[in-house]
Design a protein around this motif. Structure first.
Motif, PDB file in Angstrom:
ATOM      1  N   GLU A  58      -0.076  18.131  -6.268  1.00  0.00           N
ATOM      2  CA  GLU A  58       0.452  19.496  -6.337  1.00  0.00           C
ATOM      3  C   GLU A  58      -0.267  20.293  -7.428  1.00  0.00           C
ATOM      4  OE1 GLU A  58       4.656  21.905  -6.977  1.00  0.00           O
ATOM      5  OE2 GLU A  58       4.174  20.153  -8.185  1.00  0.00           O
ATOM      6  N   GLU A  59      -0.595  19.625  -8.505  1.00  0.00           N
ATOM      7  CA  GLU A  59      -1.227  20.303  -9.640  1.00  0.00           C
ATOM      8  C   GLU A  59      -2.745  20.404  -9.513  1.00  0.00           C
ATOM      9  OE1 GLU A  59       0.109  17.939 -12.865  1.00  0.00           O
ATOM     10  OE2 GLU A  59       2.211  18.575 -12.697  1.00  0.00           O
ATOM     11  N   GLY A  60      -3.291  19.910  -8.387  1.00  0.00           N
ATOM     12  CA  GLY A  60      -4.735  19.967  -8.191  1.00  0.00           C
ATOM     13  C   GLY A  60      -5.486  18.943  -9.010  1.00  0.00           C
ATOM     14  N   ARG A  61      -4.811  17.883  -9.440  1.00  0.00           N
ATOM     15  CA  ARG A  61      -5.430  16.839 -10.260  1.00  0.00           C
ATOM     16  C   ARG A  61      -5.533  15.518  -9.503  1.00  0.00           C
ATOM     17  NH1 ARG A  61      -2.865  14.842 -13.880  1.00  0.00           N
ATOM     18  NH2 ARG A  61      -0.733  15.485 -13.376  1.00  0.00           N
ATOM     19  N   GLY A  62      -5.566  15.611  -8.185  1.00  0.00           N
ATOM     20  CA  GLY A  62      -5.638  14.400  -7.383  1.00  0.00           C
ATOM     21  C   GLY A  62      -6.877  13.575  -7.669  1.00  0.00           C
ATOM     22  N   GLU A  63      -6.733  12.271  -7.512  1.00  0.00           N
ATOM     23  CA  GLU A  63      -7.844  11.360  -7.764  1.00  0.00           C
ATOM     24  C   GLU A  63      -8.327  10.756  -6.450  1.00  0.00           C
ATOM     25  OE1 GLU A  63      -6.235   8.510 -10.440  1.00  0.00           O
ATOM     26  OE2 GLU A  63      -5.808   9.977 -12.032  1.00  0.00           O
ATOM     27  N   GLU A  64      -9.546  10.315  -6.447  1.00  0.00           N
ATOM     28  CA  GLU A  64     -10.126   9.689  -5.259  1.00  0.00           C
ATOM     29  C   GLU A  64      -9.255   8.505  -4.823  1.00  0.00           C
ATOM     30  OE1 GLU A  64     -12.643   9.671  -2.162  1.00  0.00           O
ATOM     31  OE2 GLU A  64     -12.810  11.051  -3.874  1.00  0.00           O
ATOM     32  N   GLY A  65      -8.887   8.499  -3.570  1.00  0.00           N
ATOM     33  CA  GLY A  65      -8.073   7.406  -3.033  1.00  0.00           C
ATOM     34  C   GLY A  65      -6.577   7.646  -3.094  1.00  0.00           C
ATOM     35  N   ASP A  66      -6.152   8.811  -3.634  1.00  0.00           N
ATOM     36  CA  ASP A  66      -4.715   9.085  -3.745  1.00  0.00           C
ATOM     37  C   ASP A  66      -4.026   9.148  -2.384  1.00  0.00           C
ATOM     38  OD1 ASP A  66      -4.326   9.006  -6.431  1.00  0.00           O
ATOM     39  OD2 ASP A  66      -4.266  11.178  -6.744  1.00  0.00           O
ATOM     40  N   ILE A  67      -4.681   9.746  -1.412  1.00  0.00           N
ATOM     41  CA  ILE A  67      -4.058   9.867  -0.089  1.00  0.00           C
ATOM     42  C   ILE A  67      -3.862   8.482   0.522  1.00  0.00           C
ATOM     43  CG2 ILE A  67      -4.325  10.788   2.239  1.00  0.00           C
ATOM     44  CD1 ILE A  67      -5.894  13.120   1.037  1.00  0.00           C
ATOM     45  N   GLU A  68      -4.886   7.642   0.416  1.00  0.00           N
ATOM     46  CA  GLU A  68      -4.776   6.278   0.942  1.00  0.00           C
ATOM     47  C   GLU A  68      -3.709   5.495   0.179  1.00  0.00           C
ATOM     48  OE1 GLU A  68      -7.628   7.871   0.300  1.00  0.00           O
ATOM     49  OE2 GLU A  68      -8.069   8.174   2.450  1.00  0.00           O
ATOM     50  N   LYS A  69      -3.598   5.789  -1.127  1.00  0.00           N
ATOM     51  CA  LYS A  69      -2.584   5.101  -1.929  1.00  0.00           C
ATOM     52  C   LYS A  69      -1.180   5.517  -1.492  1.00  0.00           C
ATOM     53  CE  LYS A  69      -4.062   4.568  -6.022  1.00  0.00           C
ATOM     54  NZ  LYS A  69      -4.454   4.848  -7.426  1.00  0.00           N
ATOM     55  N   LEU A  70      -1.022   6.801  -1.183  1.00  0.00           N
ATOM     56  CA  LEU A  70       0.273   7.273  -0.682  1.00  0.00           C
ATOM     57  C   LEU A  70       0.645   6.559   0.619  1.00  0.00           C
ATOM     58  CD1 LEU A  70       0.178  11.170  -1.175  1.00  0.00           C
ATOM     59  CD2 LEU A  70       1.777   9.572  -2.260  1.00  0.00           C
ATOM     60  N   LEU A  71      -0.308   6.492   1.535  1.00  0.00           N
ATOM     61  CA  LEU A  71      -0.047   5.844   2.818  1.00  0.00           C
ATOM     62  C   LEU A  71       0.243   4.359   2.641  1.00  0.00           C
ATOM     63  CD1 LEU A  71      -2.778   7.609   4.996  1.00  0.00           C
ATOM     64  CD2 LEU A  71      -0.303   7.974   5.091  1.00  0.00           C
ATOM     65  N   ASP A  72      -0.462   3.726   1.701  1.00  0.00           N
ATOM     66  CA  ASP A  72      -0.243   2.306   1.447  1.00  0.00           C
ATOM     67  C   ASP A  72       1.151   2.073   0.870  1.00  0.00           C
ATOM     68  OD1 ASP A  72      -1.273  -0.473   1.269  1.00  0.00           O
ATOM     69  OD2 ASP A  72      -1.025  -0.151  -0.876  1.00  0.00           O
ATOM     70  N   LEU A  73       1.568   2.935  -0.049  1.00  0.00           N
ATOM     71  CA  LEU A  73       2.913   2.830  -0.617  1.00  0.00           C
ATOM     72  C   LEU A  73       3.978   3.008   0.464  1.00  0.00           C
ATOM     73  CD1 LEU A  73       2.480   4.806  -3.964  1.00  0.00           C
ATOM     74  CD2 LEU A  73       3.307   2.449  -3.769  1.00  0.00           C
ATOM     75  N   CYS A  74       3.770   4.021   1.313  1.00  0.00           N
ATOM     76  CA  CYS A  74       4.727   4.271   2.400  1.00  0.00           C
ATOM     77  C   CYS A  74       4.836   3.058   3.320  1.00  0.00           C
ATOM     78  CB  CYS A  74       4.311   5.504   3.201  1.00  0.00           C
ATOM     79  SG  CYS A  74       4.536   7.075   2.326  1.00  0.00           S
ATOM     80  N   GLU A  75       3.691   2.448   3.602  1.00  0.00           N
ATOM     81  CA  GLU A  75       3.684   1.280   4.487  1.00  0.00           C
ATOM     82  C   GLU A  75       4.425   0.103   3.863  1.00  0.00           C
ATOM     83  OE1 GLU A  75       0.467  -1.738   6.631  1.00  0.00           O
ATOM     84  OE2 GLU A  75      -0.214   0.181   5.814  1.00  0.00           O
ATOM     85  N   ASN A  76       4.327  -0.020   2.538  1.00  0.00           N
ATOM     86  CA  ASN A  76       4.985  -1.140   1.871  1.00  0.00           C
ATOM     87  C   ASN A  76       6.466  -0.902   1.605  1.00  0.00           C
ATOM     88  OD1 ASN A  76       3.104  -3.494   0.961  1.00  0.00           O
ATOM     89  ND2 ASN A  76       1.863  -1.641   0.765  1.00  0.00           N
ATOM     90  N   ILE A  77       6.894   0.349   1.700  1.00  0.00           N
ATOM     91  CA  ILE A  77       8.326   0.650   1.572  1.00  0.00           C
ATOM     92  C   ILE A  77       8.996   0.594   2.941  1.00  0.00           C
ATOM     93  CG2 ILE A  77      10.013   2.424   0.947  1.00  0.00           C
ATOM     94  CD1 ILE A  77       7.971   3.484  -1.098  1.00  0.00           C
ATOM     95  N   LEU A  78       8.327   1.153   3.944  1.00  0.00           N
ATOM     96  CA  LEU A  78       8.895   1.252   5.287  1.00  0.00           C
ATOM     97  C   LEU A  78       9.196  -0.129   5.856  1.00  0.00           C
ATOM     98  CD1 LEU A  78       9.549   3.245   7.624  1.00  0.00           C
ATOM     99  CD2 LEU A  78       7.237   2.828   8.478  1.00  0.00           C
ATOM    100  N   GLY A  79      10.458  -0.347   6.208  1.00  0.00           N
ATOM    101  CA  GLY A  79      10.857  -1.613   6.801  1.00  0.00           C
ATOM    102  C   GLY A  79      11.039  -2.740   5.811  1.00  0.00           C
TER     103      GLY A  79
END
Length: 441
Positions: free
Chosen positions: A364-385
């Motif tokens: 949101e603050e424009g300070r995203g790091e390389e791989g953040d999107i993949e990290k978000l998806l990975d976290l979601c996958e490990n929480i889901l189910g």
């Protein structure tokens, strides 16, 4: 399938003092109860089954089938628990229902208790809505005085006690087993299943737990017949429901319509999107359901069609966001809520939601790091189910769906703050006029 409004639960909302017993009775209130008491309890269950009523609080499980799970030979008492702990962002149907016409719910509680042979019923209400709790308590007192609740209801051998219970402000208590723990005086945390509540619920006894709108729909089914209810809606999603439209529509509010209506039609009924703007994304069932976009405007809003489109109908909380809205900011605000409301019982939800918030804040603050999107998806996958209850799953749904449809906005978070791409003052819903803000000249 009809595509116009069908006021049933909301039919008396505009009446003068609709919440009073006399006014409710003048509109035919408690006639369905009288009819039910002349039927056998199993026949009432069969009528609800035949109507096709599915739970109005989330997953859409058949209500009559849930009632039939109560064991016949259990020596413990049977309890009815009404889940009115409406706490999810965007969901606003049970609270206005209880405020406008509490006797609709109370009559449903009495009929449902008679059907499952329960002598005690609990209505668990979100603790923050004190005005609603007081109105519901007053309706229960009126029903006691009129002989609708208590010993020998309306001269029959049916006894019933109804307790209105105020929750302590925990979203997790919307999960049915956490609600039971809270009712028993413990910290609200989900239970391991089996055993299921139908076998060992409240006080380790057989318990039916239904959403407030589900129970409030029962008087209409008993009074008008199962065929009347089943004639509305679609083949597998029968009846009507309260659709809550909020966000960037001209006239937000509750619209009662048959299941199977489309968002396009509901937005038309709400006066369209706000002038000069178009729909960008929306939630079909509250903030814990996957986002959909303007390409889903003509999606049939029933349980199965919405699941086929990759989301859930849930509570029919239709939050509509226009083209001024930052998707990144929106899912961050929701995720902050889920992080705060995590009960902490399981690691995936307790730790995972915290990490989701940290990454979304950077983006949101424009300070995203390389791989953040993949990290978000990975976290979601490990929480889901992998979390103990559905709260963890719900926290991931808006994030993964937002990345699916608006990945470019998350990529922009690597270098540009969301408030520069989508100035937040432009997406504000309630804009004060200069005079109201104390500005002159």
């Amino acid at each position: 399938m009809a595509d116009t409004l069908t006021p049933v639960l909301t039919a008396n909302w505009g009446d003068d003092r609709a919440w009073k017993l006399n006014n409710y009775e003048q509109g035919g209130g408690y006639q369905a109860l009288r009819k039910a008491l002349q039927m056998q309890p199993d026949d009432v269950v069969a009528a609800v089954k035949d109507s096709g009523l599915r739970g109005r609080g989330g997953a859409g499980f058949p209500t009559g089938m849930k009632w039939s799970f109560i064991p016949k030979d259990n020596p413990n008492p049977t309890y009815l628990v009404v889940n009115a702990d409406e706490s999810e962002p965007g969901t606003c149907k049970d609270i206005p229902l209880m405020m406008a016409s509490p006797h609709t719910l109370v009559e449903g509680v009495i009929i449902s208790s008679y059907a499952i042979k329960a002598k005690y019923a609990f209505i668990y209400v979100r603790g923050e809505v004190l005005h609603v709790i007081r109105r519901l308590q007053q309706a229960v007192r009126e029903a006691y005085s009129a002989g609708y609740i208590g010993k020998h209801v309306l001269g029959t051998d049916f006894d019933l006690e109804v307790i209105v219970h105020a929750g302590a402000g925990a979203y997790i208590c919307g999960e049915e087993t956490a609600l039971l723990d809270s009712l028993e005086g413990r910290r609200g945390q989900p239970r391991l299943r089996p055993p299921f509540p139908a076998v060992a619920g409240l006080y380790a006894s057989p318990t039916v737990i239904n959403n407030a709108e589900s129970i409030a729909s029962v008087p209409g089914i008993v009074g008008n017949g199962a065929d009347w209810f089943a004639a509305m809606g679609t083949e597998k999603s029968k009846g009507m429901g309260i659709f809550s439209l909020s966000g960037h529509v001209a006239n937000p509010g509750q619209f009662e319509a048959p299941l199977g209506i489309t968002l396009r039609k509901l937005i038309e009924l709400a006066g369209g999107m706000r002038e000069g703007h178009t729909l960008k994304f929306w939630t079909p069932g509250g903030s814990s359901t996957p986002l959909l976009t303007d390409e889903h405007l003509d999606l049939v809003l029933d349980f199965d069609s919405v699941v086929a489109a990759g989301s859930m109908l849930g509570t029919r909380a239709l939050q509509c966001f226009d083209d001024t809205t930052s998707v990144v900011r929106t899912v961050l605000r929701w995720t902050e809520f889920y992080k705060h409301e995590s009960c902490g019982k399981c690691t995936p939800c307790r730790e995972g939601t915290w990490w989701l918030v940290q990454i979304l804040k950077r983006l949101e603050e424009g300070r995203g790091e390389e791989g953040d999107i993949e990290k978000l998806l990975d976290l979601c996958e490990n929480i889901l189910g992998r979390s103990f209850c559905a709260l963890g799953d719900g926290a991931t749904s808006p994030i993964s769906s937002a990345i699916k449809y608006f990945r470019d906005e998350f990529e922009a978070g690597m270098h540009t703050p969301a408030w520069e791409l989508f100035p937040y003052e432009r997406s504000t819903i309630f804009v004060r006029k200069p005079a109201e803000a104390g500005v002159t000249g």
